[in-house]
Design a protein around this motif. Structure first.
Motif, PDB file in Angstrom:
ATOM      1  N   LYS A 147     -53.442  80.588 -67.381  1.00  0.00           N
ATOM      2  CA  LYS A 147     -54.029  80.245 -68.666  1.00  0.00           C
ATOM      3  C   LYS A 147     -52.996  80.413 -69.770  1.00  0.00           C
ATOM      4  O   LYS A 147     -52.510  81.518 -69.999  1.00  0.00           O
ATOM      5  N   PRO A 148     -52.626  79.347 -70.424  1.00  0.00           N
ATOM      6  CA  PRO A 148     -51.613  79.441 -71.482  1.00  0.00           C
ATOM      7  C   PRO A 148     -52.207  80.019 -72.768  1.00  0.00           C
ATOM      8  O   PRO A 148     -53.041  79.396 -73.422  1.00  0.00           O
ATOM      9  N   LEU A 149     -51.779  81.203 -73.106  1.00  0.00           N
ATOM     10  CA  LEU A 149     -52.222  81.850 -74.341  1.00  0.00           C
ATOM     11  C   LEU A 149     -51.008  81.980 -75.261  1.00  0.00           C
ATOM     12  O   LEU A 149     -50.255  81.049 -75.430  1.00  0.00           O
ATOM     13  N   ASP A 150     -50.818  83.148 -75.876  1.00  0.00           N
ATOM     14  CA  ASP A 150     -49.627  83.347 -76.708  1.00  0.00           C
ATOM     15  C   ASP A 150     -48.370  83.394 -75.848  1.00  0.00           C
ATOM     16  O   ASP A 150     -47.313  82.924 -76.259  1.00  0.00           O
ATOM     17  N   ARG A 151     -48.491  83.971 -74.649  1.00  0.00           N
ATOM     18  CA  ARG A 151     -47.383  83.996 -73.696  1.00  0.00           C
ATOM     19  C   ARG A 151     -47.428  82.699 -72.924  1.00  0.00           C
ATOM     20  O   ARG A 151     -48.418  82.373 -72.269  1.00  0.00           O
ATOM     21  N   ARG A 152     -46.355  81.907 -72.997  1.00  0.00           N
ATOM     22  CA  ARG A 152     -46.362  80.606 -72.346  1.00  0.00           C
ATOM     23  C   ARG A 152     -44.953  80.191 -71.925  1.00  0.00           C
ATOM     24  O   ARG A 152     -43.962  80.700 -72.460  1.00  0.00           O
ATOM     25  N   THR A 153     -44.898  79.286 -70.984  1.00  0.00           N
ATOM     26  CA  THR A 153     -43.636  78.665 -70.585  1.00  0.00           C
ATOM     27  C   THR A 153     -43.782  77.162 -70.756  1.00  0.00           C
ATOM     28  O   THR A 153     -44.685  76.555 -70.185  1.00  0.00           O
ATOM     29  N   ILE A 154     -42.913  76.582 -71.558  1.00  0.00           N
ATOM     30  CA  ILE A 154     -42.965  75.152 -71.817  1.00  0.00           C
ATOM     31  C   ILE A 154     -41.725  74.479 -71.242  1.00  0.00           C
ATOM     32  O   ILE A 154     -40.701  75.130 -70.989  1.00  0.00           O
ATOM     33  N   LYS A 155     -41.830  73.185 -71.045  1.00  0.00           N
ATOM     34  CA  LYS A 155     -40.665  72.375 -70.679  1.00  0.00           C
ATOM     35  C   LYS A 155     -40.786  71.053 -71.427  1.00  0.00           C
ATOM     36  O   LYS A 155     -41.766  70.335 -71.283  1.00  0.00           O
ATOM     37  N   ILE A 156     -39.787  70.762 -72.244  1.00  0.00           N
ATOM     38  CA  ILE A 156     -39.795  69.553 -73.051  1.00  0.00           C
ATOM     39  C   ILE A 156     -38.726  68.601 -72.517  1.00  0.00           C
ATOM     40  O   ILE A 156     -37.588  69.020 -72.255  1.00  0.00           O
ATOM     41  N   LEU A 157     -39.110  67.342 -72.305  1.00  0.00           N
ATOM     42  CA  LEU A 157     -38.207  66.362 -71.716  1.00  0.00           C
ATOM     43  C   LEU A 157     -38.290  65.052 -72.465  1.00  0.00           C
ATOM     44  O   LEU A 157     -39.371  64.582 -72.805  1.00  0.00           O
ATOM     45  N   THR A 158     -37.169  64.451 -72.713  1.00  0.00           N
ATOM     46  CA  THR A 158     -37.088  63.081 -73.186  1.00  0.00           C
ATOM     47  C   THR A 158     -35.628  62.684 -73.302  1.00  0.00           C
ATOM     48  O   THR A 158     -34.749  63.546 -73.422  1.00  0.00           O
ATOM     49  N   ALA A 159     -35.379  61.400 -73.242  1.00  0.00           N
ATOM     50  CA  ALA A 159     -34.044  60.864 -73.496  1.00  0.00           C
ATOM     51  C   ALA A 159     -32.971  61.529 -72.645  1.00  0.00           C
ATOM     52  O   ALA A 159     -31.890  61.863 -73.121  1.00  0.00           O
ATOM     53  N   ASN A 168     -43.391  84.433 -76.307  1.00  0.00           N
ATOM     54  CA  ASN A 168     -44.691  84.866 -76.799  1.00  0.00           C
ATOM     55  C   ASN A 168     -44.649  84.743 -78.311  1.00  0.00           C
ATOM     56  O   ASN A 168     -43.935  85.499 -78.982  1.00  0.00           O
ATOM     57  N   SER A 169     -45.400  83.781 -78.841  1.00  0.00           N
ATOM     58  CA  SER A 169     -45.345  83.525 -80.278  1.00  0.00           C
ATOM     59  C   SER A 169     -46.028  84.615 -81.094  1.00  0.00           C
ATOM     60  O   SER A 169     -45.677  84.838 -82.251  1.00  0.00           O
ATOM     61  N   ALA A 170     -47.000  85.313 -80.497  1.00  0.00           N
ATOM     62  CA  ALA A 170     -47.724  86.356 -81.226  1.00  0.00           C
ATOM     63  C   ALA A 170     -46.855  87.596 -81.433  1.00  0.00           C
ATOM     64  O   ALA A 170     -46.834  88.200 -82.510  1.00  0.00           O
ATOM     65  N   THR A 171     -46.125  87.980 -80.387  1.00  0.00           N
ATOM     66  CA  THR A 171     -45.260  89.161 -80.482  1.00  0.00           C
ATOM     67  C   THR A 171     -43.831  88.805 -80.888  1.00  0.00           C
ATOM     68  O   THR A 171     -42.991  89.696 -81.035  1.00  0.00           O
ATOM     69  N   LYS A 172     -43.566  87.505 -81.057  1.00  0.00           N
ATOM     70  CA  LYS A 172     -42.238  87.001 -81.404  1.00  0.00           C
ATOM     71  C   LYS A 172     -41.193  87.411 -80.368  1.00  0.00           C
ATOM     72  O   LYS A 172     -40.056  87.760 -80.692  1.00  0.00           O
ATOM     73  N   THR A 173     -41.613  87.364 -79.106  1.00  0.00           N
ATOM     74  CA  THR A 173     -40.754  87.767 -77.999  1.00  0.00           C
ATOM     75  C   THR A 173     -40.203  86.538 -77.286  1.00  0.00           C
ATOM     76  O   THR A 173     -40.947  85.623 -76.926  1.00  0.00           O
ATOM     77  N   PHE A 174     -38.908  86.528 -77.078  1.00  0.00           N
ATOM     78  CA  PHE A 174     -38.228  85.467 -76.341  1.00  0.00           C
ATOM     79  C   PHE A 174     -37.829  86.007 -74.983  1.00  0.00           C
ATOM     80  O   PHE A 174     -37.178  87.044 -74.884  1.00  0.00           O
TER      81      PHE A 174
END
Length: 249
Positions: A147-159, A168-174
């Motif tokens: 379940k993607p909450l504040d802690r998440r793993t994304i992958k962005i692709l194009t070009a 984690n966007s809530a805790t500002k953790t990378f």
């Protein structure tokens, strides 16, 4: 003749407007009037999300990553970052930048501190182009829902470019990020790693996977760089997080 000239002018104007889009892959070529030669900074942008990663060219060491939601409004670029290793105060805050198009392939983005010029590398898309978030992973023969909450793993692709980020966007953790170039043809997805935050020695590695898009979800199978079998399911970010900012190109 006048009508022909008027029509051509309209077509050129329409072409310029359509070209003025952040979607695609970009490279930072100038910072505050100085050419950027000591590092490679690549930004990947889809409809309403972007990610960038930076490495030192000399030794491939990781320098930083940032990204999040964005939209265009006139001559303004509006961002709300989900992660930023350079300045954590920008995370979850809405920031505005001045946007100036130099030509079809170059754009200047500036604020009170920095003026940056980005050059578009590619804008082509394929069936995996977009922003994805992991929502399933097979463990012990069982597909486990994530379940993607504040802690998440994304992958962005194009070009022809990709970047994945765990944060984690809530805790500002990378947690980590990596990226590079990719191809997706005939059910084979191949990554060529050009930067990796945890281990620069991974730069240059090639990874091949089987992929299939089923009911709008990306099924990703193969062997990890450590030799472990993986089966992951990635879902479109815009569907998982429907409140994301929308572009106004």
């Amino acid at each position: 003749m006048k009508n022909l000239c008027f029509t051509l002018t309209l077509l050129c104007f329409a072409s310029l407007l359509s070209a003025q889009s952040m979607k695609g892959a970009w490279q930072l070529i100038s910072l505050n009037g100085e050419k950027v030669t000591d590092r490679e900074v690549i930004k990947i942008a889809t409809d309403n999300y972007f990610a960038l990663g930076s490495k030192r060219i000399e030794d491939n060491s990781f320098l930083g990553a940032a990204g999040g939601e964005y939209k265009l409004k006139g001559d303004k670029l509006i961002e709300k970052r989900d992660f930023d290793t350079y300045d954590s105060s920008k995370i979850n805050a809405v920031k505005e930048y001045r946007l100036t198009w130099i030509d079809y392939k170059k754009v200047q983005i500036s604020d009170s501190k920095h003026t940056k010029i980005w050059k578009k590398l590619f804008s082509e898309i394929d069936e995996l182009s977009g922003n994805w978030v992991i929502t399933g992973r097979k463990r012990g023969g069982v597909m486990m829902e994530m379940k993607p909450l504040d802690r998440r793993t994304i992958k962005i692709l194009t070009a022809n470019r990709f970047q994945w980020v765990a944060f984690n966007s809530a805790t500002k953790t990378f947690m980590a990020s990596g990226g590079g170039t990719y191809s997706a043809q005939d059910g084979i997805y191949t990554e060529h790693i050009t930067f990796f935050s945890k281990d620069k020695n991974r730069v240059g590695a090639h990874l091949d996977f089987n992929f299939e898009v089923i009911d709008g979800k990306w099924h990703h199978k193969g062997q990890s760089s450590g030799g472990k079998s993986i089966y992951e399911i990635w879902s479109p970010y815009s569907e998982t997080y429907p409140n994301a900012l929308k572009t106004q190109n």
